[in-house]
Design a protein around this motif. Structure first.
Motif, mmCIF file in Angstrom:
data_model
loop_
_atom_site.group_PDB
_atom_site.id
_atom_site.type_symbol
_atom_site.label_atom_id
_atom_site.label_comp_id
_atom_site.label_asym_id
_atom_site.label_seq_id
_atom_site.Cartn_x
_atom_site.Cartn_y
_atom_site.Cartn_z
ATOM 1 N N SER A 63 0.834 -1.210 0.000
ATOM 2 C CA SER A 63 0.000 0.000 0.000
ATOM 3 C C SER A 63 0.863 1.253 0.000
ATOM 4 C CB SER A 63 -0.930 0.024 1.217
ATOM 5 O OG SER A 63 -1.839 -1.042 1.141
ATOM 6 N N ASP A 174 -5.838 -1.171 -4.864
ATOM 7 C CA ASP A 174 -5.278 -1.719 -3.629
ATOM 8 C C ASP A 174 -6.246 -2.729 -3.025
ATOM 9 O OD1 ASP A 174 -3.830 -2.295 -1.389
ATOM 10 O OD2 ASP A 174 -3.586 -0.223 -0.726
ATOM 11 N N GLU A 175 -6.003 -3.995 -3.284
ATOM 12 C CA GLU A 175 -6.859 -5.091 -2.838
ATOM 13 C C GLU A 175 -8.326 -4.768 -3.082
ATOM 14 O OE1 GLU A 175 -5.755 -7.120 0.642
ATOM 15 O OE2 GLU A 175 -3.714 -6.376 0.653
HETATM 16 MG MG LIG Z 1 -2.117 -2.742 2.190
#
Ligand SMILES: [Mg+2]
Ligand SMILES: Nc1ncnc2c1ncn2[C@@H]1O[C@H](COP(=O)(O)OP(=O)(O)O)[C@@H](O)[C@H]1O
Length: 266
Positions: A63, A174-175
């Motif tokens: 991240s 991000d995910e």
């Molecule tokens: Mg992360």
């Protein structure tokens, strides 16, 4: 000169260059916290239109790397370029989608997607594109629904449309599918791939799901624990649509698991 109709216009995808990037988090008084190197010496180039995944254990700096690319935080050293432009702050040319779609609960689906345009102050001239992007993510019949009426997958489609309507030159994810159940997640993987193929947008996709990375990406960047660094970059040369149970898929999967030391054979 006759310009192409809006529906035919493809976003101008940009390449990404991350060069010798370090990120060390400092305490409030500006001093370095011991062991606070979150990203160490990461170098990575992504070609325009490429879809690259980053996988790695929790806390390895995925991240942080994405937030630096988004321009939300600055690297401690090194540089990040979009095309040939160094990143100095956030910009609509870099779309962001997180695990939590963060929709405005008091706005309809249409207004949430429009919010991307409002933020850039271009709603008036681009409002006609909202229908195009609602169609793109298959939400045209939910235009007037509110977020609490949407399933997790649908909410994430709104977040994708809201990012894509700004025609980003790169999409940072991000995910994005991390909160979805297994079946919705697989459907959304196909959805993101369809958007990628339709628009040719460069995508940097963070996930900790190895199968998802193999199913989707052209290359997989494996990051390892703090201080987060790139362990290996693996090209995925499997034909699409990919078969998650094929021998090639499974052998790639076990190679990656081994690299991540989960296979227990190292
Ligand atoms: Mg992360
Ligand atoms: N704002 C911050 N201040 C201090 N440490 C941070 C901050 N953000 C992230 N970190 C630390 O940096 C490391 C990498 O975090 P992160 O990039 O969120 O990892 P990942 O996304 O791979 O799970 C972690 O150890 C985390 O605690």
């Amino acid at each position: 000169m006759v310009s192409a109709p809006a529906e035919k216009r493809i976003d101008e995808a940009a390449g990404l260059k991350i060069r010798r990037v370090w990120k060390e988090f400092t305490s409030l008084d500006g001093g370095a916290t011991p062991g606070a190197v979150a990203v160490s010496d990461v170098t990575l180039s992504i070609a325009p239109g490429e879809l690259v995944s980053i996988v790695g254990p929790s806390g390895c700096g995925k991240s942080t790397l994405l937030r630096m690319t988004a321009g939300l935080i600055a690297p401690s050293s090194g540089e990040i370029l979009i095309g040939n432009q160094p990143i100095t702050g956030p910009s609509a040319e870099r779309g962001l989608v997180f695990q939590d779609p963060s929709l405005f609960p008091w706005l309809t689906v249409r207004r949430n997607i429009e919010a991307g345009l409002v933020a850039r102050g271009v709603l008036r001239e681009n409002r006609h594109e909202v229908d195009e992007f609602m169609r793109l993510v298959g939400l045209e019949s939910f235009a007037n629904s509110f977020p609490h009426h949407l399933s997790g997958g649908m909410a994430q489609r709104v977040a994708l449309a809201r990012a894509l309507i700004n025609r980003p030159r790169i999409l940072l994810l991000d995910e994005p599918l991390g909160a979805l159940d297994a079946f919705t997640r697989m459907r959304m993987q196909d959805e993101v791939l369809r958007l990628w193929q339709a628009r040719g947008t460069t995508m940097l996709f963070v996930t900790h799901d190895i199968d998802e990375a193999i199913y989707m990406s052209e290359r997989i960047v494996i990051m390892t624990q703090r201080p987060g660094k790139i362990e290996q970059i693996i090209p995925v040369d499997l034909a699409r649509p990919r078969d998650r149970s094929s021998d090639e898929f499974l052998s790639l999967r076990s190679d990656i698991l081994e690299t991540l030391h989960f296979a227990g054979r190292k």
